[in-house]
Design a protein around this motif. Structure first.
Motif, short mmCIF file in Angstrom:
data_model
loop_
_atom_site.label_atom_id
_atom_site.label_comp_id
_atom_site.label_asym_id
_atom_site.label_seq_id
_atom_site.Cartn_x
_atom_site.Cartn_y
_atom_site.Cartn_z
N PRO A 13 -62.33 33.22 -12.99
CA PRO A 13 -61.17 32.42 -13.40
C PRO A 13 -61.31 31.68 -14.72
N VAL A 14 -62.53 31.34 -15.12
CA VAL A 14 -62.71 30.43 -16.26
C VAL A 14 -62.15 30.97 -17.58
N PRO A 15 -62.37 32.25 -17.95
CA PRO A 15 -61.78 32.73 -19.21
C PRO A 15 -60.27 32.55 -19.29
N SER A 16 -59.58 32.77 -18.18
CA SER A 16 -58.12 32.58 -18.15
C SER A 16 -57.76 31.10 -18.30
N ILE A 17 -58.57 30.23 -17.70
CA ILE A 17 -58.32 28.79 -17.81
C ILE A 17 -58.51 28.33 -19.25
N VAL A 18 -59.56 28.83 -19.92
CA VAL A 18 -59.81 28.49 -21.32
C VAL A 18 -58.64 28.94 -22.19
N ARG A 19 -58.18 30.17 -21.96
CA ARG A 19 -57.03 30.68 -22.73
C ARG A 19 -55.80 29.78 -22.51
N LEU A 20 -55.59 29.36 -21.26
CA LEU A 20 -54.44 28.50 -20.95
C LEU A 20 -54.55 27.16 -21.67
N ILE A 21 -55.74 26.57 -21.70
CA ILE A 21 -55.95 25.29 -22.39
C ILE A 21 -55.63 25.43 -23.87
N ILE A 22 -56.11 26.52 -24.48
CA ILE A 22 -55.88 26.75 -25.91
C ILE A 22 -54.39 26.91 -26.20
N GLU A 23 -53.70 27.69 -25.36
CA GLU A 23 -52.28 27.94 -25.60
C GLU A 23 -51.43 26.70 -25.36
N ARG A 24 -51.71 25.98 -24.26
CA ARG A 24 -50.92 24.79 -23.94
C ARG A 24 -51.14 23.67 -24.95
N SER A 25 -52.38 23.56 -25.47
CA SER A 25 -52.70 22.49 -26.42
C SER A 25 -52.33 22.86 -27.85
N LYS A 26 -51.96 24.14 -28.06
CA LYS A 26 -51.63 24.64 -29.40
C LYS A 26 -52.73 24.29 -30.40
N MET A 27 -53.97 24.66 -30.04
CA MET A 27 -55.12 24.30 -30.86
C MET A 27 -55.12 25.02 -32.19
N THR A 28 -55.59 24.31 -33.20
CA THR A 28 -55.90 24.93 -34.48
C THR A 28 -57.38 24.70 -34.74
N PHE A 29 -58.02 25.63 -35.43
CA PHE A 29 -59.46 25.56 -35.61
C PHE A 29 -59.82 25.49 -37.09
N THR A 30 -60.77 24.59 -37.39
CA THR A 30 -61.26 24.43 -38.74
C THR A 30 -62.26 25.51 -39.05
N THR A 31 -62.18 26.12 -40.24
CA THR A 31 -63.13 27.17 -40.60
C THR A 31 -64.53 26.59 -40.73
N ILE A 32 -65.52 27.44 -40.60
CA ILE A 32 -66.90 26.99 -40.58
C ILE A 32 -67.33 26.38 -41.90
N GLU A 33 -66.63 26.73 -42.98
CA GLU A 33 -66.99 26.18 -44.29
C GLU A 33 -66.60 24.71 -44.42
N SER A 34 -65.63 24.27 -43.60
CA SER A 34 -65.16 22.89 -43.70
C SER A 34 -66.16 21.94 -43.07
N THR A 35 -66.38 20.80 -43.69
CA THR A 35 -67.31 19.81 -43.16
C THR A 35 -66.58 18.61 -42.59
#
Length: 301
Positions: free
Chosen positions: A264-286
Motif C-alpha cells: 500500500p505505501v507506494p500508492s499512499i506516497v503518490r496520493l500525498i504528492i498529488e493532494r499536496s501539489k508538491m513542487t521539487f527543488t532541483t539538486i543544484e539549488s541550495t
C-alpha cells in the motif's frame, strides 16, 4: 531533485549501517553456539576455522575492522574494475545467457557477473554473508549505470527474472501462515512489529526533513518512502532464522511486515504528492524549502 537526493542518500547510509550490524550480529551468534548445537553448515569463512579465543577480547573489534575494510575496498575497487570492463570488453547483443550456452566470446555482462561473484566470494572468506557482498557489489556498480545502461538492463533482467525469485520462493517455503493466527500473542507481535516500524520510520523521516528546511508534507512523504521493507529485510530474516536468532513467530511477523508495507505505501506516497501539489527543488539549488516559503514562492504549508 534535492528532495530525492536527501531521501536516497539517507536510505543508502541506513542500508549500509544495517548490513554492517547484520554481519556483526551473525558472527556474535556463531560465537555463542556450542559444538553440539544445530546451526548452519560450516562456511568458507576463515573465522569458522579459527578459535576466537586466539584474539581474546579483541575478536569483535578485529571482525568489525575487517568488515569496514572490505566495504571500503569494494566501493573503491569495484567501480574502477567496472569502468575497465566497459572500456575493454564488447557488449554482446545476445546477452549473458547466450555467452554461457553457446560459448560465445566473453562479453561485458559475463565479466560483470564474474566481478560480482568474486566480490561475494571474498566476502564469504572474510565471514561476510553473500547477500551483504552482493549488495555492496551492486552499490559499487551503480555508479556505472548511466554509462552502461543497456548492459545493466540485461544484467538486471537476469537477476529479477531468474535468480531473485528463488530467494522469495525459499523464504515462502519457510513461512507458516497458520502460526500467525494461532494465538493472540502472535497477532500482538505482528501488530507491534508493523506499527513500531511504521511509526519510527515516518517520525524520523518527518523530523529529519523538517529540521533541514522541508515542508510538513514533504517530511511525511520522505518518512513514508522509507517504510517499505522487502528484499534486504527478508534476506536478513532468513539468515536470522537459519541461525536460530529468530523464532517462528517473529520471522512470520517480518514476512507480514514486508507485505503490509510494500503493497500500500507506494500508492499512499503518490496520493500525498498529488493532494499536496508538491513542487521539487532541483539538486543544484541550495535554498531550503522554508526559505522559498518565506519569500511567498511555496504554499505547501
Amino acid at each position: 531533485t534535492r528532495f530525492g537526493a536527501a531521501v536516497l542518500i539517507s536510505t543508502v547510509i541506513t542500508d549500509i549501517g544495517s548490513i554492517i550490524l547484520l554481519a556483526v550480529s551473525v558472527q556474535m551468534k556463531k560465537l555463542t553456539l556450542t559444538p553440539g548445537q544445530v546451526t548452519m553448515p560450516q562456511t568458507l569463512s576463515i573465522f569458522d576455522y579459527i578459535d576466537p579465543s586466539v584474539f581474546g577480547n579483541w575478536f569483535m573489534v578485529i571482525f568489525l575492522l575487517v568488515i569496514l575494510l572490505y566495504f571500503a575496498a569494494t566501493l573503491l575497487i569495484v567501480p574502477r574494475l567496472g569502468r575497465l570492463i566497459m572500456k575493454l570488453m564488447p557488449v554482446s547483443e545476445d546477452g549473458i545467457i547466450t555467452c554461457f550456452l553457446i560459448g560465445q566470446n566473453s562479453s561485458a555482462q559475463t565479466c560483470f557477473l564474474f566481478l560480482v561473484l568474486l566480490t561475494v566470494l571474498i566476502g564469504e572468506f572474510l565471514g561476510i554473508n553473500l547477500i551483504i557482498g552482493a549488495f555492496l557489489a551492486g552499490l559499487g556498480l551503480s555508479k556505472l549505470m548511466k554509462s552502461g545502461g543497456d548492459v545493466f538492463r540485461r544484467f538486471e533482467g537476469i537477476g529479477y527474472g531468474f535468480l531473485i525469485p528463488f530467494l522469495f520462493i525459499s523464504i515462502g517455503m519457510k513461512t507458516d501462515i497458520s502460526v500467525v493466527f494461532g494465538s493472540i500473542t502472535n497477532l500482538e507481535i505482528i501488530l507491534l512489529t508493523v506499527l513500531g516500524l511504521i511509526i519510527s520510520k515516518v517520525a524520523s523521516g518527518w523530523f529529519a526533513m523538517r529540521i533541514t528546511g522541508f515542508s510538513n508534507a514533504k517530511g511525511l512523504c520522505a518518512g513514508m518512502m522509507t517504510v517499505p521493507q522487502l528484499s534486504a529485510t527478508l534476506a536478513a530474516a532468513a539468515i536470522g532464522k537459519d541461525l536460530g536468532m529468530l523464532d517462528d513467530n517473529f520471522f512470520n511477523a517480518i514476512i507480514i511486515l514486508s507485505v503490509a508495507t510494500t503493497l500500500p505505501v507506494p500508492s499512499i506516497v503518490r496520493l500525498i504528492i498529488e493532494r499536496s501539489k508538491m513542487t521539487f527543488t532541483t539538486i543544484e539549488s541550495t535554498e531550503p524549502d522554508a526559505f522559498r516559503i518565506r519569500k511567498g514562492q511555496d504554499d505547501l504549508l
